[in-house]
Write an enzyme that holds these catalytic residues in place. Structure first.
Site, PDB file in Angstrom:
ATOM      1  N   GLU A   6     -23.717   6.777   3.113  1.00 16.21           N
ATOM      2  CA  GLU A   6     -22.854   5.911   2.301  1.00 16.21           C
ATOM      3  C   GLU A   6     -23.625   4.773   1.640  1.00 16.21           C
ATOM      4  OE1 GLU A   6     -18.565   6.216   4.624  1.00 16.21           O
ATOM      5  OE2 GLU A   6     -19.828   4.491   4.993  1.00 16.21           O
TER       6      GLU A   6
ATOM      7  N   HIS B  67     -24.885   4.939  10.659  1.00 14.15           N
ATOM      8  CA  HIS B  67     -23.933   5.469  11.627  1.00 14.15           C
ATOM      9  C   HIS B  67     -23.817   6.973  11.495  1.00 14.15           C
ATOM     10  CE1 HIS B  67     -21.267   4.923   8.107  1.00 14.15           C
ATOM     11  NE2 HIS B  67     -20.255   5.502   8.703  1.00 14.15           N
TER      12      HIS B  67
HETATM   13 FE   LIG Z   1     -16.826   5.489   4.635  1.00 15.63          FE
END
Ligand SMILES: [Fe+2]
Lengths: 288, 114
Positions: free
Chosen positions: A241, A194
């Site tokens: 992440e 993302h």
């Molecule tokens: Fe996050």
């Protein structure tokens, strides 16, 4: 001695928590994602840990630009749920495992991971959403104590994927040397692909995500070989992440089995996934 | 409206540039600060020592200019939420779409690059 019984990797998108908090999990938008969790949730409910070690990042709630620790561990007896700007999530506050935290800090520093310690830490969606993925109806309190492990993924340069994996290995050694008979689960959180800002906002790279979901089980070295620039280019600025999944993977033994996984687009602006692995070395009666 | 670059990587230099702006947006996690900001946005910007460009970007809600001036999305999102604007709205701003168009692009599997 403590044992690592399983590891779960999951996205920690705030809206996944909001969907649960606002009873929207049966809405057509959310149902496919939550249906995908079902099998893993049933298995986890039958294999409850005493402590969850949750690897996550803070999002401008407990950590600001004044001080950005690359790696940190919460050492408190309890952690309040953060107000991130729109009121705290209506979930129980988090009970710590300060003895295990202290042991991990000492072992990690002796293992050359010079980790920051948090005696005061309000935990944000990065930690509480994965707890809700594990336990959707906690009632008055979560079913396990928690050791928060924080990774900087927001300010560049983030730690390398290889360093995150090595930290996970050191965390695994630390947990397995804790002289209490505890069942420990390790959560790796965040991802999948993302990007929130800029002209590439909305980026989803399913090919990369599926490669990552596959390799995390038995070929993590293929993922630790990627640079942070690779992660940003392929998975997006926030998709980096995923390096926190490698901390979880590093903490587990080589003898793991995939219990379940699921992948869904979108959760808000993100590709969301869950992957659950049992650590077979930790089974009752098995000594490593 | 400012046009967005492909990527905004919050390196140490950007963090230094955006320090006051991110500090202001981060302060909105406290309910008292949200109230004070809403009462007098310009005075609040001055109290947080925003540069004139940063102050203009905040007052005009020029979300892309904020990024160009060192903002991190995790900080400016708190300001967006105060305005009751979603991440899909911001995604639309960065890509020249309405919030609805952006959300529908996400529902069709997201935006592909390369
Ligand atoms: Fe996050």
């Amino acid at each position: 001695m403590a044992r690592i019984t399983w590891g779960m990797a999951t996205s920690h998108v705030p809206s996944i928590g909001a969907a649960m908090d606002n009873h929207k999990t049966e809405d057509p938008y959310w149902k496919p994602l939550f249906d995908g969790y079902e099998k893993a949730r049933t298995w986890m409910a039958e294999h409850q840990p005493d402590v969850a070690v949750i690897v996550y990042n803070d999002h401008a709630n407990a950590i600001d630009m004044d001080l950005v620790p690359t790696f940190g561990i919460g050492t408190a007896e309890s952690y309040d749920v953060a107000d991130e700007g729109w009121g705290p999530r209506p979930v129980p506050s988090v009970v710590g495992a300060p003895d295990l935290s202290e042991h991990m800090v000492r072992e990690l520093i002796d293992d050359s991971f010079d980790i920051a310690t948090f005696h005061q830490l309000d935990v944000d969606h990065g930690l509480t959403v994965p707890l809700s993925v594990y336990c959707p109806e906690p009632g008055e309190s979560w079913p396990c104590a928690v050791v928060p492990v924080l990774v900087n993924v927001i300010q560049y340069p983030q730690p390398t994927a290889a360093r995150c994996y090595a930290l996970g290995q050191a965390i695994g050694r630390a947990i397995r040397s804790f002289p209490q008979d505890l069942k420990v689960a390790v959560f790796g959180t965040g991802g999948m692909s993302h990007q929130l800002s800029g002209a590439r906002a909305g980026l989803i790279n399913e090919r990369f995500d599926r490669m990552f979901l596959d390799k995390i089980e038995h070929r993590p070295e293929a993922l630790t070989a990627l640079t942070r620039e690779d992660y940003i280019a392929e998975a997006g600025t926030e998709g980096i992440e995923l390096i926190m999944w490698l901390v979880m993977r590093g903490a587990m033994s080589d003898n793991i089995a995939r219990v379940h996984d699921t992948y869904h687009v979108p959760a808000s602006n993100t590709a969301a996934a869950l992957a659950l692995f049992e650590d077979l070395d930790s089974r009752e009666g098995v000594t490593a | 409206m400012t046009e967005a670059r492909d990527d905004y990587v919050l390196d140490v230099k950007q963090s230094r540039r955006g320090y006051a702006l991110n500090r202001l947006c981060g302060s909105l996690k406290d309910a008292d600060n949200r109230r004070r900001f809403s009462e007098d946005e310009a005075a609040y910007c001055d109290a947080y020592k925003l540069s004139p460009e940063q102050k203009r970007a905040v007052l005009e809600r020029d979300w892309t200019a904020m990024l160009d001036l060192g903002a991190s999305i995790f900080y400016t999102f708190k300001l967006a939420m105060l305005d009751q604007k979603s991440m899909q709205y911001l995604g639309g701003v960065f890509t020249g779409m309405s919030a609805e168009e952006f959300a529908s692009a996400m529902r069709s599997g997201g935006r592909k690059f390369g």
